[in-house]
Design an enzyme around this catalytic site. Structure first.
Site, PDB file in Angstrom:
ATOM      1  N   HIS A  29       0.902  -1.199   0.066  1.00 52.74           N
ATOM      2  CA  HIS A  29       0.083   0.110  -0.078  1.00 52.74           C
ATOM      3  C   HIS A  29       0.838   1.286   0.154  1.00 52.74           C
ATOM      4  O   HIS A  29       1.931   1.413   0.721  1.00 52.74           O
ATOM      5  CB  HIS A  29      -0.863  -0.165   1.218  1.00 52.74           C
ATOM      6  CG  HIS A  29      -2.304   0.748   0.889  1.00 52.74           C
ATOM      7  ND1 HIS A  29      -3.082   0.373   0.085  1.00 52.74           N
ATOM      8  CD2 HIS A  29      -2.557   1.970   1.523  1.00 52.74           C
ATOM      9  CE1 HIS A  29      -4.048   1.285   0.286  1.00 52.74           C
ATOM     10  NE2 HIS A  29      -4.075   2.335   0.965  1.00 52.74           N
ATOM     11  N   GLU A 167      -2.309 -12.651   5.839  1.00 50.84           N
ATOM     12  CA  GLU A 167      -1.782 -11.622   6.559  1.00 50.84           C
ATOM     13  C   GLU A 167      -3.001 -11.270   7.938  1.00 50.84           C
ATOM     14  O   GLU A 167      -2.963 -10.294   8.463  1.00 50.84           O
ATOM     15  CB  GLU A 167      -1.518 -10.318   5.916  1.00 50.84           C
ATOM     16  CG  GLU A 167       0.044  -9.939   5.572  1.00 50.84           C
ATOM     17  CD  GLU A 167       0.647 -11.340   4.809  1.00 50.84           C
ATOM     18  OE1 GLU A 167       1.939 -11.046   4.924  1.00 50.84           O
ATOM     19  OE2 GLU A 167       0.044 -11.942   3.952  1.00 50.84           O
ATOM     20  N   TYR A 169      -6.170 -10.866   7.363  1.00 45.85           N
ATOM     21  CA  TYR A 169      -7.237 -10.057   6.740  1.00 45.85           C
ATOM     22  C   TYR A 169      -8.458 -10.901   6.818  1.00 45.85           C
ATOM     23  O   TYR A 169      -8.732 -12.294   7.306  1.00 45.85           O
ATOM     24  CB  TYR A 169      -6.822  -9.530   5.451  1.00 45.85           C
ATOM     25  CG  TYR A 169      -5.932  -8.489   5.449  1.00 45.85           C
ATOM     26  CD1 TYR A 169      -6.215  -7.314   6.267  1.00 45.85           C
ATOM     27  CD2 TYR A 169      -4.630  -8.525   5.095  1.00 45.85           C
ATOM     28  CE1 TYR A 169      -5.413  -6.037   6.196  1.00 45.85           C
ATOM     29  CE2 TYR A 169      -3.739  -7.456   4.987  1.00 45.85           C
ATOM     30  CZ  TYR A 169      -3.970  -6.140   5.566  1.00 45.85           C
ATOM     31  OH  TYR A 169      -3.100  -5.241   5.713  1.00 45.85           O
ATOM     32  N   ARG A 217      -3.263 -15.293  -2.318  1.00 36.96           N
ATOM     33  CA  ARG A 217      -2.241 -15.024  -1.332  1.00 36.96           C
ATOM     34  C   ARG A 217      -2.725 -15.910  -0.369  1.00 36.96           C
ATOM     35  O   ARG A 217      -3.702 -15.867   0.479  1.00 36.96           O
ATOM     36  CB  ARG A 217      -2.337 -13.719  -0.942  1.00 36.96           C
ATOM     37  CG  ARG A 217      -1.304 -13.380  -0.021  1.00 36.96           C
ATOM     38  CD  ARG A 217       0.298 -12.974  -0.601  1.00 36.96           C
ATOM     39  NE  ARG A 217       1.122 -12.410   0.294  1.00 36.96           N
ATOM     40  CZ  ARG A 217       1.282 -11.191   0.353  1.00 36.96           C
ATOM     41  NH1 ARG A 217       0.662 -10.360  -0.437  1.00 36.96           N
ATOM     42  NH2 ARG A 217       2.212 -10.499   1.159  1.00 36.96           N
ATOM     43  N   HIS A 255      -0.839  -9.745  10.948  1.00 41.05           N
ATOM     44  CA  HIS A 255      -0.466  -8.244  11.258  1.00 41.05           C
ATOM     45  C   HIS A 255      -0.359  -8.392  12.744  1.00 41.05           C
ATOM     46  O   HIS A 255       0.482  -7.471  13.348  1.00 41.05           O
ATOM     47  CB  HIS A 255      -1.286  -7.242  10.731  1.00 41.05           C
ATOM     48  CG  HIS A 255      -1.053  -6.929   9.365  1.00 41.05           C
ATOM     49  ND1 HIS A 255       0.111  -6.567   8.653  1.00 41.05           N
ATOM     50  CD2 HIS A 255      -1.929  -6.643   8.248  1.00 41.05           C
ATOM     51  CE1 HIS A 255       0.067  -6.305   7.570  1.00 41.05           C
ATOM     52  NE2 HIS A 255      -1.255  -6.470   7.316  1.00 41.05           N
ATOM     53  N   ALA A 313       8.488  -6.412  -3.176  1.00 41.13           N
ATOM     54  CA  ALA A 313       7.739  -5.136  -3.232  1.00 41.13           C
ATOM     55  C   ALA A 313       8.694  -4.029  -2.839  1.00 41.13           C
ATOM     56  O   ALA A 313       9.112  -3.365  -3.634  1.00 41.13           O
ATOM     57  CB  ALA A 313       6.710  -5.432  -1.964  1.00 41.13           C
ATOM     58  N   GLN A 342      10.922   2.822   7.023  1.00 42.03           N
ATOM     59  CA  GLN A 342      10.619   4.277   7.769  1.00 42.03           C
ATOM     60  C   GLN A 342       9.888   5.045   6.862  1.00 42.03           C
ATOM     61  O   GLN A 342       9.054   5.707   7.274  1.00 42.03           O
ATOM     62  CB  GLN A 342      11.988   4.597   7.878  1.00 42.03           C
ATOM     63  CG  GLN A 342      12.770   4.187   8.941  1.00 42.03           C
ATOM     64  CD  GLN A 342      14.303   4.882   9.351  1.00 42.03           C
ATOM     65  OE1 GLN A 342      14.331   6.083   9.357  1.00 42.03           O
ATOM     66  NE2 GLN A 342      15.015   4.023   9.766  1.00 42.03           N
ATOM     67  N   ALA A 387      23.314  12.208   3.653  1.00 39.07           N
ATOM     68  CA  ALA A 387      22.619  13.325   2.929  1.00 39.07           C
ATOM     69  C   ALA A 387      23.723  13.903   2.007  1.00 39.07           C
ATOM     70  O   ALA A 387      23.496  14.226   0.846  1.00 39.07           O
ATOM     71  CB  ALA A 387      22.514  14.439   4.149  1.00 39.07           C
ATOM     72  N   LYS A 569       6.726   5.553  27.640  1.00 40.91           N
ATOM     73  CA  LYS A 569       7.391   4.376  27.226  1.00 40.91           C
ATOM     74  C   LYS A 569       8.903   4.525  26.508  1.00 40.91           C
ATOM     75  O   LYS A 569       8.900   5.441  25.717  1.00 40.91           O
ATOM     76  CB  LYS A 569       6.433   3.588  26.242  1.00 40.91           C
ATOM     77  CG  LYS A 569       7.065   2.186  25.852  1.00 40.91           C
ATOM     78  CD  LYS A 569       5.806   1.502  25.179  1.00 40.91           C
ATOM     79  CE  LYS A 569       5.411   2.307  23.837  1.00 40.91           C
ATOM     80  NZ  LYS A 569       4.385   1.417  23.132  1.00 40.91           N
TER      81      LYS A 569
END
Length: 677
Positions: A29, A167, A169, A217, A255, A313, A342, A387, A569
């Site tokens: 996604h 997954e 779902y 899947r 998940h 992916a 990230q 960078a 935390k």
């Protein structure tokens, strides 16, 4: 062309169509699926991957109806008008000679909205919304939505669909007794629980005809309590084949599973063994997946008979030309996915458009262009961290004359410390890539060279880019100059002797990294699949349901206490999809984590602390070594004299903002500046 990777680059004949190679771009996604205004961007994103040589692209998940939404107003295909809009995407892919399948994703109880439905009214631990239990009529309605969605996908020009059955779902939720407590014909024993995917598959095949790709899947390893066992998984695979599937793709983990499956700390191809286990049980092609990020790994899996295709992916986010580069033998030029999550998954779970830490152009192809310059400049880039490397190589690739100055003996900056952390070995790949780009683009690299303002001014550069990074922040703790106090830099560079009892001051990303480094004494289970599986409790689903077994924990090599001034935390600022992994890893190594701490002083005994504004409960954390991970400050000593001399100065990376080391922002900032100059 196929001699370099004869298995990976071999065509795959499906009977009614042929895929040009064995690379499946797995579904991921991006956020571009969720708004019609983003359709041109989505088309450009997929077209670039098709141009890069991918055998078959699978889109991010598209819901078959509102109940199946991942979130409110998520991408949905339920009308002819929507199918017409999708033509922009499929036409763009076909114009580049590619093939594309649309994933049909019904999230069930994972849906982040009040319309969520499931086999039973059992709330997911990852959504605040309790699903409504479907009636038998409601189940029929969901099946029809899948079938309608597939037919509309064909109308939209897709070459196929992928039915998301893994997954955790919607379909997975019917399969597992963990989430399916029904007493009717859709629940109870496994033959009833598996009715849903078989009905969806058989009716979908009937609706779309025989000359349309249908991928299923299949969750081959649930990694949850009460997950499917191997006999059930094989039974379903055979039924799915019989119902008309063209290809079975491997799904790993729900998940909500507490086992990492795609993070950088997961060994490469860690789950290919489970796909191999399915080989011979069905006659249709099988796809293996998860942490396959180089052509060598992919080729080896196919050559060993693990699968018929490999799914990648995120590696195709990182480098859309992955396949073409592999075919031409340009492996050193592949921008390898480091599985950091990230900019891709973390963005997706924050409702932001995805991108890629090592490739900021991903999903931004229509706005971030590296066009050839018509007016080459002489540009100095100071600092060869992430960078500076991104900026220098992008500038040179555009035709500018670039000189890159680095005071150290090697490129990489903070990445040279990060790559030493167990589970972050992939960072070597990014530095290998940038090294190849320096050579390819013609950047003039000056190592062991500390640039000074007078020299830069004298050379009359048109622009100077400060990518000089950071210096550790002074925490101003009484006694911090003691012999038992060291910086994280000394630890990670191997310049400090660290004792058996350690206090790590600062629980940001660096503090967690240092702690993981110290409790394992540098040993990395990421490079040892057997050890990694034992540590996380991954077993054979033929022996334990869901492939879960009791973890086998090795003792820590040091006693580590991790502390932070903030209340709350520890590690709260870590990546949304990976922070739990780091916290779990340290918990397994018995690391004590303390927050809301005052650092009252350091002496030979260790670190003296108290808690809260009133300095309650003073105590001493006995430690042989105290490691300071207390943040950073920008290093900008060149800026003032250069600016005063009239030099055009630009700051990027840590030299610009050093509140937290952030390679994603650094590379993005460097790349975008390079695109503008």
């Amino acid at each position: 062309m196929t001699s370099l990777y004869p298995h990976l680059l071999a065509p795959l004949d499906l009977g009614y169509t042929t895929l040009k190679n064995r690379v499946l771009m797995g579904s991921m996604h991006t956020g571009l699926e969720d708004a019609a205004k983003h359709t041109p961007r989505l088309a450009a994103y997929f077209a670039e991957r098709a141009r890069g040589g991918v055998g078959l692209i699978v889109t991010g998940g598209v819901a078959p109806n509102i109940a199946g939404w991942a979130k409110p107003l998520a991408g949905t295909l339920a009308t002819h008008a929507a199918a017409k809009r999708h033509r922009v995407v499929t036409d763009a892919v076909h114009a580049e000679g590619g093939k594309i399948a649309m994933q049909i994703l019904h999230t069930g109880r994972y849906g982040y909205h009040p319309f969520a439905v499931g086999p039973s009214a059992i709330k997911s631990p990852i959504s605040p919304f309790k699903p409504s239990e479907l009636s038998a009529r409601g189940v029929e309605s969901q099946i029809k939505a899948f079938v309608r969605c597939a037919a509309l996908a064909r109308e939209a020009g897709y070459d196929g669909v992928e039915v998301m059955g893994s997954e955790g779902y919607f379909i997975n939720q019917f399969l597992s007794s963990h989430t399916n407590k029904r007493k009717d014909g859709w629940g109870g024993d496994y033959s009833n629980r598996m009715r849903l995917p078989v009905e969806i598959m058989s009716r979908t095949r009937e609706a779309v005809g025989r000359d349309f790709i249908i991928i299923y899947r299949l969750s081959m390893l649930d990694l949850i309590p009460d997950g499917s066992n191997w006999d059930e998984t094989v039974l379903l695979a055979k039924a799915i084949e019989g119902a008309g599937a063209s290809i079975i793709n491997t799904g790993i983990g729900w998940h909500e599973a507490r086992v990492p499956t795609i993070a950088t700390s997961v060994p490469r191809a860690a789950f290919a063994w489970v796909t191999r286990k399915m080989k011979g049980e069905v006659g249709i092609p099988l796809v293996t997946t998860n942490r396959i990020n180089t052509p060598e790994v992919a080729e080896a899996l196919l050559a060993d008979g693990c699968a018929d295709m490999v799914s990648m992916a995120r590696p195709l986010l990182a480098d859309p030309d992955f396949v073409n580069k592999a075919a031409r033998g340009l492996n050193a030029e592949i921008n390898t996915c480091i599985a950091c999550n990230q900019a891709c998954l973390d963005h997706a779970f924050k409702n932001k458009v995805a991108s890629c830490l090592v490739n900021p152009r991903a999903c931004h192809e229509t706005e971030l262009h590296y066009d050839r310059t018509l007016k080459p400049k002489r540009i100095a880039v100071i600092g060869a961290g992430p960078a500076g490397l991104a900026c220098a190589t992008t500038l040179a690739g555009r035709g500018h004359n670039v000189e890159l100055f680095e005071s150290a003996s090697e490129i990489g900056g903070q990445f040279n410390m990060a790559k030493r952390i167990p589970g972050k070995e992939e960072f070597h790949e990014t530095l290998r890539y940038f090294g190849s780009q320096i050579t390819r683009t013609g950047v003039r690299l000056h190592l062991n060279t500390r640039a000074d303002a007078a020299s830069l001014i004298a050379q009359q550069f048109d622009d100077v880019v400060l990518a000089t990074g950071v210096v550790p922040r002074d925490p101003k703790i009484k006694g911090q100059d003691s012999a038992n106090v060291v910086s994280y830099i000394d630890v990670l560079r191997g310049n400090a002797k660290v004792g058996e009892k350690v206090a790590v001051v600062g629980a940001g990303g660096i503090g967690f990294d240092v702690s993981e480094f110290l409790v394992g004494d540098g040993h990395s289970a990421t490079l040892d699949l057997k050890a990694w599986k034992a540590e996380w409790g991954v077993g054979d689903p033929a022996e334990s349901r869901g492939g879960l077994k009791r973890p086998e924990l090795s003792p820590p090599t040091r006693k580590v206490t991790l502390l932070q001034r903030k209340v709350g935390k520890p590690g709260a600022g870590l990546g949304k999809t990976t922070g739990w992994i780091h916290r779990s890893a340290l918990k397994m190594k018995q690391v004590e984590m303390l927050s809301g701490v005052n650092y009252d002083g350091i002496d030979a005994r260790g670190l003296h602390i108290s808690f809260g504004d009133k300095h309650k409960n003073p105590t001493c954390i006995e430690a042989d070594t105290i490691v300071l991970c207390t943040g950073q400050e920008p290093l900008r000593e060149l800026e003032a004299p250069l600016t005063a001399a009239g030099v055009k100065v630009h700051r990027i990376g840590g030299a610009d903002v050093a509140s937290e080391l952030d390679a994603k922002r650094a590379i993005d900032q460097g790349s975008r500046l390079a695109a503008r100059l």
